[in-house]
Design a protein around this motif. Structure first.
Motif, PDB file in Angstrom:
ATOM      1  N   ASP A   1       0.742  -1.237   0.082  1.00  0.00           N
ATOM      2  CA  ASP A   1      -0.173   0.000  -0.048  1.00  0.00           C
ATOM      3  C   ASP A   1       0.793   1.255  -0.067  1.00  0.00           C
ATOM      4  OD1 ASP A   1      -2.317  -1.429  -0.017  1.00  0.00           O
ATOM      5  OD2 ASP A   1      -2.675  -1.329   2.045  1.00  0.00           O
ATOM      6  N   ALA A   2       1.919   1.152   0.402  1.00  0.00           N
ATOM      7  CA  ALA A   2       3.060   2.444   0.670  1.00  0.00           C
ATOM      8  C   ALA A   2       3.150   3.078  -0.920  1.00  0.00           C
ATOM      9  CB  ALA A   2       4.464   2.069   1.395  1.00  0.00           C
ATOM     10  N   ALA A   3       3.222   1.788  -1.778  1.00  0.00           N
ATOM     11  CA  ALA A   3       3.655   2.310  -3.253  1.00  0.00           C
ATOM     12  C   ALA A   3       2.580   3.086  -3.753  1.00  0.00           C
ATOM     13  CB  ALA A   3       4.158   1.231  -3.979  1.00  0.00           C
ATOM     14  N   GLU A   4       1.033   2.889  -3.328  1.00  0.00           N
ATOM     15  CA  GLU A   4       0.153   3.476  -3.864  1.00  0.00           C
ATOM     16  C   GLU A   4       0.065   5.022  -4.073  1.00  0.00           C
ATOM     17  OE1 GLU A   4      -2.212   1.935  -5.293  1.00  0.00           O
ATOM     18  OE2 GLU A   4      -2.174  -0.056  -4.548  1.00  0.00           O
ATOM     19  N   GLN A   5       0.891   5.815  -3.260  1.00  0.00           N
ATOM     20  CA  GLN A   5       0.970   7.173  -3.190  1.00  0.00           C
ATOM     21  C   GLN A   5       1.682   7.775  -4.266  1.00  0.00           C
ATOM     22  OE1 GLN A   5      -0.880   8.898  -0.746  1.00  0.00           O
ATOM     23  NE2 GLN A   5      -1.547   6.729  -0.179  1.00  0.00           N
ATOM     24  N   PRO A   6       1.057   8.405  -5.047  1.00  0.00           N
ATOM     25  CA  PRO A   6       1.665   8.960  -6.193  1.00  0.00           C
ATOM     26  C   PRO A   6       2.941   9.996  -5.956  1.00  0.00           C
ATOM     27  CG  PRO A   6      -0.780   9.215  -6.732  1.00  0.00           C
ATOM     28  CD  PRO A   6      -0.336   8.689  -5.047  1.00  0.00           C
ATOM     29  N   ALA A   7       3.072  10.584  -4.754  1.00  0.00           N
ATOM     30  CA  ALA A   7       3.915  11.513  -4.522  1.00  0.00           C
ATOM     31  C   ALA A   7       5.138  10.542  -4.260  1.00  0.00           C
ATOM     32  CB  ALA A   7       3.388  12.320  -3.243  1.00  0.00           C
ATOM     33  N   HIS A   8       5.226   9.337  -3.864  1.00  0.00           N
ATOM     34  CA  HIS A   8       6.224   8.506  -3.550  1.00  0.00           C
ATOM     35  C   HIS A   8       6.962   8.012  -4.755  1.00  0.00           C
ATOM     36  CE1 HIS A   8       4.262   7.169   0.558  1.00  0.00           C
ATOM     37  NE2 HIS A   8       4.874   8.236   0.680  1.00  0.00           N
ATOM     38  N   TRP A   9       6.347   8.486  -5.840  1.00  0.00           N
ATOM     39  CA  TRP A   9       7.210   8.032  -7.268  1.00  0.00           C
ATOM     40  C   TRP A   9       7.578   9.241  -7.847  1.00  0.00           C
ATOM     41  CZ3 TRP A   9       7.682   3.099  -8.782  1.00  0.00           C
ATOM     42  CH2 TRP A   9       7.146   2.193  -8.092  1.00  0.00           C
ATOM     43  N   LEU A  10       7.874  10.503  -7.255  1.00  0.00           N
ATOM     44  CA  LEU A  10       8.257  11.671  -7.781  1.00  0.00           C
ATOM     45  C   LEU A  10       9.706  11.799  -6.990  1.00  0.00           C
ATOM     46  CD1 LEU A  10       5.224  13.957  -8.013  1.00  0.00           C
ATOM     47  CD2 LEU A  10       6.272  12.357  -9.644  1.00  0.00           C
ATOM     48  N   ARG A  11      10.472  12.930  -7.568  1.00  0.00           N
ATOM     49  CA  ARG A  11      11.591  13.463  -6.676  1.00  0.00           C
ATOM     50  C   ARG A  11      11.547  13.671  -5.244  1.00  0.00           C
ATOM     51  NH1 ARG A  11      15.119  17.368 -10.760  1.00  0.00           N
ATOM     52  NH2 ARG A  11      16.162  15.505 -12.182  1.00  0.00           N
ATOM     53  N   PRO A  12      12.348  13.269  -4.419  1.00  0.00           N
ATOM     54  CA  PRO A  12      13.645  12.817  -4.659  1.00  0.00           C
ATOM     55  C   PRO A  12      13.872  11.149  -4.719  1.00  0.00           C
ATOM     56  CG  PRO A  12      13.356  13.458  -2.227  1.00  0.00           C
ATOM     57  CD  PRO A  12      11.879  13.639  -2.942  1.00  0.00           C
ATOM     58  N   PHE A  13      12.586  10.615  -4.669  1.00  0.00           N
ATOM     59  CA  PHE A  13      12.675   8.961  -4.675  1.00  0.00           C
ATOM     60  C   PHE A  13      13.206   8.790  -6.091  1.00  0.00           C
ATOM     61  CE2 PHE A  13       9.341  10.203  -1.610  1.00  0.00           C
ATOM     62  CZ  PHE A  13       9.976   9.559  -0.636  1.00  0.00           C
ATOM     63  N   ALA A  14      14.235   7.721  -6.227  1.00  0.00           N
ATOM     64  CA  ALA A  14      14.371   7.143  -7.369  1.00  0.00           C
ATOM     65  C   ALA A  14      14.550   5.876  -7.558  1.00  0.00           C
ATOM     66  CB  ALA A  14      15.882   7.937  -7.790  1.00  0.00           C
ATOM     67  N   ALA A  15      14.252   5.138  -6.342  1.00  0.00           N
ATOM     68  CA  ALA A  15      14.220   3.609  -6.420  1.00  0.00           C
ATOM     69  C   ALA A  15      13.070   3.174  -5.161  1.00  0.00           C
ATOM     70  CB  ALA A  15      15.506   3.200  -5.985  1.00  0.00           C
ATOM     71  N   TRP A  16      12.404   2.237  -5.584  1.00  0.00           N
ATOM     72  CA  TRP A  16      11.587   1.548  -4.979  1.00  0.00           C
ATOM     73  C   TRP A  16      11.584   0.010  -4.726  1.00  0.00           C
ATOM     74  CZ3 TRP A  16      11.348   4.564  -9.020  1.00  0.00           C
ATOM     75  CH2 TRP A  16      11.136   5.952  -8.770  1.00  0.00           C
ATOM     76  N   ILE A  17      11.846  -0.391  -3.603  1.00  0.00           N
ATOM     77  CA  ILE A  17      12.063  -1.657  -3.094  1.00  0.00           C
ATOM     78  C   ILE A  17      11.279  -2.313  -2.093  1.00  0.00           C
ATOM     79  CG2 ILE A  17      13.868  -3.451  -2.475  1.00  0.00           C
ATOM     80  CD1 ILE A  17      15.970  -1.234  -3.404  1.00  0.00           C
TER      81      ILE A  17
END
Length: 239
Positions: free
Chosen positions: A49-65
């Motif tokens: 569910d943490a990956a559902e938030q669109p803001a978590h896919w914008l800068r400064p985030f660059a990798a999602w594990i």
């Protein structure tokens, strides 16, 4: 271009584990706000569910594990692979099945490169096809529909639901990497399935491998390569 140093940020995972991983890898932890500066944030999340938030896919985030049930050593290897990319995602099949991953990756790409609406749509469509193939035919090992009958659709839907409910299949990983070139983006999607024998030689420029989804990808991408016995597809998009 050189990549900024990375820092770790965790959502839904114990802080002591986050600090342990950061210490073992010689990395810092990010606590939010503007403290990341020019750093690239690697987001570790223990709940899809943490990956559902669109803001978590914008800068400064660059990798999602997605941490899932992976050991610290396995997470360390994924974090190390992320360091060699501009964008990186490693998530379980179960999460990828319900998350519009292609749109998330393209949003992250758009925050780093200016894309026209047509470029966004084309890259998202090709990436969606590649991820769908990796999820359904790769990790879940569900055969494509044989014909357009109601019976064929019922069989496909039943097999898909059964496999996604099985932790053995749902826990397999999907990996997406993006490497930026001056005028292109090279995107790879990798699964943990059994692979397949493509009809075109791996690495063939402009090849149109079998399958309607792969035909569509080949029509959009500037170059398509099938690697690792069909478990990995590499696509080059002109920007």
């Amino acid at each position: 271009m050189p990549r900024a140093a990375a820092v770790l940020h965790g959502l839904g995972i114990p802080q002591d584990r986050l600090r342990r991983l950061a210490g073992a890898l010689g990395m810092a932890c990010w606590t939010g706000g503007d403290g990341a500066g020019a750093a690239r944030v690697v987001l570790l999340f223990g709940d899809g569910d943490a990956a559902e938030q669109p803001a978590h896919w914008l800068r400064p985030f660059a990798a999602w594990i997605e941490t899932d049930t992976r050991s610290d050593d396995a997470l360390g290897r994924s974090i190390a692979r992320a360091a060699g990319t501009d964008l990186y995602a490693s998530i379980t099949t179960g999460t990828a099945n319900r998350l519009h991953l292609a749109a998330r990756v393209v949003a992250a790409l758009s925050s780093r490169r200016t894309l026209s609406e047509t470029q966004r749509d084309d890259i998202e469509l090709a990436l969606h096809e590649a991820i769908s193939n990796a999820v359904v035919h790769g990790n879940l090992q569900v055969d494509g529909m044989k014909g357009l009958s109601v019976a064929a659709l019922d069989r496909f839907s039943h097999d898909l639901a059964a496999r996604i409910a099985d932790p053995t299949f749902a826990g397999r990983l999907i990996e997406v990497t993006v490497r930026l070139e001056p005028q292109a983006a090279v995107v790879e999607v990798t699964d943990e399935g059994d692979g397949f024998a493509p009809t075109a030689p791996a690495g063939a420029v402009g090849a149109a491998p079998s399958g309607r989804g792969l035909d569509l990808i080949s029509a959009i991408a500037e170059r398509v390569e099938l690697l690792d016995e069909g478990r990995r597809i590499r696509m080059r998009f002109a920007l």
